[in-house]
Design a protein around this motif. Structure first.
Motif, PDB file in Angstrom:
ATOM      1  N   UNK A 235       2.597  29.610  19.489  1.00  0.00           N
ATOM      2  CA  UNK A 235       2.093  30.793  20.175  1.00  0.00           C
ATOM      3  C   UNK A 235       2.474  30.702  21.645  1.00  0.00           C
ATOM      4  N   UNK A 236       3.094  31.752  22.162  1.00  0.00           N
ATOM      5  CA  UNK A 236       3.472  31.813  23.571  1.00  0.00           C
ATOM      6  C   UNK A 236       2.775  33.001  24.210  1.00  0.00           C
ATOM      7  N   UNK A 237       1.956  32.725  25.214  1.00  0.00           N
ATOM      8  CA  UNK A 237       1.209  33.768  25.913  1.00  0.00           C
ATOM      9  C   UNK A 237       1.831  34.016  27.275  1.00  0.00           C
ATOM     10  N   UNK A 238       2.078  35.278  27.591  1.00  0.00           N
ATOM     11  CA  UNK A 238       2.609  35.646  28.895  1.00  0.00           C
ATOM     12  C   UNK A 238       1.458  35.994  29.828  1.00  0.00           C
ATOM     13  N   UNK A 239       1.176  35.115  30.768  1.00  0.00           N
ATOM     14  CA  UNK A 239       0.131  35.355  31.749  1.00  0.00           C
ATOM     15  C   UNK A 239       0.692  36.191  32.905  1.00  0.00           C
ATOM     16  N   UNK A 240       1.919  35.894  33.304  1.00  0.00           N
ATOM     17  CA  UNK A 240       2.628  36.669  34.334  1.00  0.00           C
ATOM     18  C   UNK A 240       4.103  36.686  33.951  1.00  0.00           C
ATOM     19  N   UNK A 241       4.717  37.862  33.816  1.00  0.00           N
ATOM     20  CA  UNK A 241       6.108  37.930  33.363  1.00  0.00           C
ATOM     21  C   UNK A 241       7.084  37.554  34.468  1.00  0.00           C
ATOM     22  N   UNK A 242       8.316  37.177  34.092  1.00  0.00           N
ATOM     23  CA  UNK A 242       9.343  36.914  35.103  1.00  0.00           C
ATOM     24  C   UNK A 242       9.780  38.208  35.768  1.00  0.00           C
TER      25      UNK A 242
ATOM     26  N   UNK B  98      -0.532  43.684  24.981  1.00  0.00           N
ATOM     27  CA  UNK B  98      -1.787  44.218  25.488  1.00  0.00           C
ATOM     28  C   UNK B  98      -3.020  43.383  25.260  1.00  0.00           C
ATOM     29  N   UNK B  99      -2.870  42.085  25.011  1.00  0.00           N
ATOM     30  CA  UNK B  99      -4.055  41.241  24.882  1.00  0.00           C
ATOM     31  C   UNK B  99      -4.518  40.778  26.272  1.00  0.00           C
ATOM     32  N   UNK B 100      -5.811  40.568  26.443  1.00  0.00           N
ATOM     33  CA  UNK B 100      -6.321  40.109  27.745  1.00  0.00           C
ATOM     34  C   UNK B 100      -6.121  38.600  27.916  1.00  0.00           C
ATOM     35  N   UNK B 101      -4.875  38.193  28.024  1.00  0.00           N
ATOM     36  CA  UNK B 101      -4.531  36.773  28.115  1.00  0.00           C
ATOM     37  C   UNK B 101      -4.404  36.387  29.585  1.00  0.00           C
ATOM     38  N   UNK B 102      -5.458  35.807  30.134  1.00  0.00           N
ATOM     39  CA  UNK B 102      -5.456  35.467  31.553  1.00  0.00           C
ATOM     40  C   UNK B 102      -5.610  33.976  31.805  1.00  0.00           C
TER      41      UNK B 102
ATOM     42  N   UNK C  63       9.410  40.378  28.403  1.00  0.00           N
ATOM     43  CA  UNK C  63       7.998  40.063  28.496  1.00  0.00           C
ATOM     44  C   UNK C  63       7.213  41.071  29.327  1.00  0.00           C
ATOM     45  N   UNK C  64       5.972  41.318  28.879  1.00  0.00           N
ATOM     46  CA  UNK C  64       4.976  42.043  29.663  1.00  0.00           C
ATOM     47  C   UNK C  64       3.741  41.146  29.796  1.00  0.00           C
ATOM     48  N   UNK C  65       2.994  41.375  30.840  1.00  0.00           N
ATOM     49  CA  UNK C  65       1.730  40.655  30.999  1.00  0.00           C
ATOM     50  C   UNK C  65       0.835  40.938  29.781  1.00  0.00           C
ATOM     51  N   UNK C  66       0.256  39.881  29.214  1.00  0.00           N
ATOM     52  CA  UNK C  66      -0.632  40.059  28.067  1.00  0.00           C
ATOM     53  C   UNK C  66       0.061  40.012  26.723  1.00  0.00           C
TER      54      UNK C  66
END
Length: 310
Positions: free
Chosen positions: A114-121, A48-52, A278-281
């Motif tokens: 650190x791995x940030x998911x901007x858009x999940x598969x 749930x982080x705003x990782x865009x 993975x989820x977005x964010x």
């Protein structure tokens, strides 16, 4: 803030839900908890982080008190977004990535990834974590002891017109700087006819974690072995380069790693594997010594960003 610890089959590492309001301030307050949990479990997942984009990942890294790590050697070309933010290693989306630890073929490596998911598969694509503190327990005892005592050898060759160049890999411009780097890093080098460069280095395969002093499997003897190449592609490269393949691994004494040994090592990774959906964010914070990371094939147009840190 609520803490959720899903079953091992689902995630197997602690996960937290970031609040909608002031998520990076919350992350700053959570930094000590994250570090403590990571030393126990090897990784932490935050939802749930705003990782865009790159700036947001850099903000998350700073909130956690993690400084940027600059690699001294690159595996392949990655997009660089500034401020120490990178794309994942270049790899076909429809192929698995065997578990590996970032830059574990170098004498300098990051302690955290650190791995940030901007858009999940799309679909069921997962990343995989393997606890390297438990790898040796799942290996045949003679193999584990051989690697523990003898280490491993990486042979890496650079050929004009194929893959990353030595200038790109080592971030140097001329041979004089390259020679200095090799001397410092203990890398043996040989210039081949036609201008190709072959390098050989011998590294420890098992190290003690600097904080917990736990023994950790820390090498890419399986991931970078030529047997993991697509058979057709391996035949093409062997025809083109002979014994000087772009990457290959051996035991520490230079003897080949058999298919049986590779299968045993890969099975050990699988025995301790944890799947991460993975989820977005999402932000995955993993200890780079305790946890090897890979993934299943990805579908769709997933987007991830990586920050290597200390």
């Amino acid at each position: 803030m609520s803490e959720t610890v899903p079953t091992l089959r689902e995630v197997g590492i602690p996960s937290f839900d970031a609040p909608v309001d002031s998520p990076f301030s919350w992350l700053r307050d959570m930094a000590e908890t994250v570090r403590d949990r990571m030393l126990v479990h090897g990784a932490i997942l935050i939802h749930g982080l705003p990782l865009d984009g790159p700036d947001r990942l850099a903000e998350a890294r700073a909130a956690l008190g993690i400084t940027s790590h600059t690699p001294t050697e690159a595996f392949n070309n990655r997009n660089e977004f500034g401020n120490g933010i990178l794309s994942p290693i270049t790899w076909p989306a429809d192929r698995i990535i065997c578990p590996f630890q970032e830059v574990s073929f170098s004498r300098t490596f990051p302690s955290v990834v650190l791995t940030a998911c901007i858009a999940p598969p799309d679909g069921d694509g997962q990343s995989h974590l393997s606890d390297t503190r438990r790898i040796s327990d799942h290996l045949p005892a003679p193999l584990a002891e051989r690697v523990r005592k003898g280490g491993w050898t990486l042979a890496r060759a650079f050929h004009d017109g194929f893959g990353i160049t030595w200038r790109e890999a080592f971030s140097v411009r001329d041979r004089a700087a390259l020679d200095t780097l090799f001397e410092t890093a203990g890398i043996e080098a040989e210039w081949l006819p036609g201008g190709s460069l072959n390098t050989v280095r011998r590294l420890p395969a098992v190290i003690d974690h600097p904080t917990t002093e736990e023994e950790c499997w820390f090498n890419q003897i399986s991931f970078l072995n030529s047997a993991n190449l697509d058979p057709v592609e391996r035949d093409i490269m062997t025809d083109a380069f002979g014994e000087y393949l772009p990457m290959n691994t051996y035991f520490g004494d230079g003897s080949p790693v058999s298919d049986e040994h590779l299968t045993a090592i890969q099975n050990a990774y699988d025995m301790v594997r944890i799947g991460v959906s993975w989820r977005r964010g999402d932000l995955l914070i993993a200890d780079n010594i305790m946890m090897a990371q890979g993934r299943s094939p990805f579908a769709g147009s997933p987007e991830f960003l990586i920050a290597l840190g200390e």
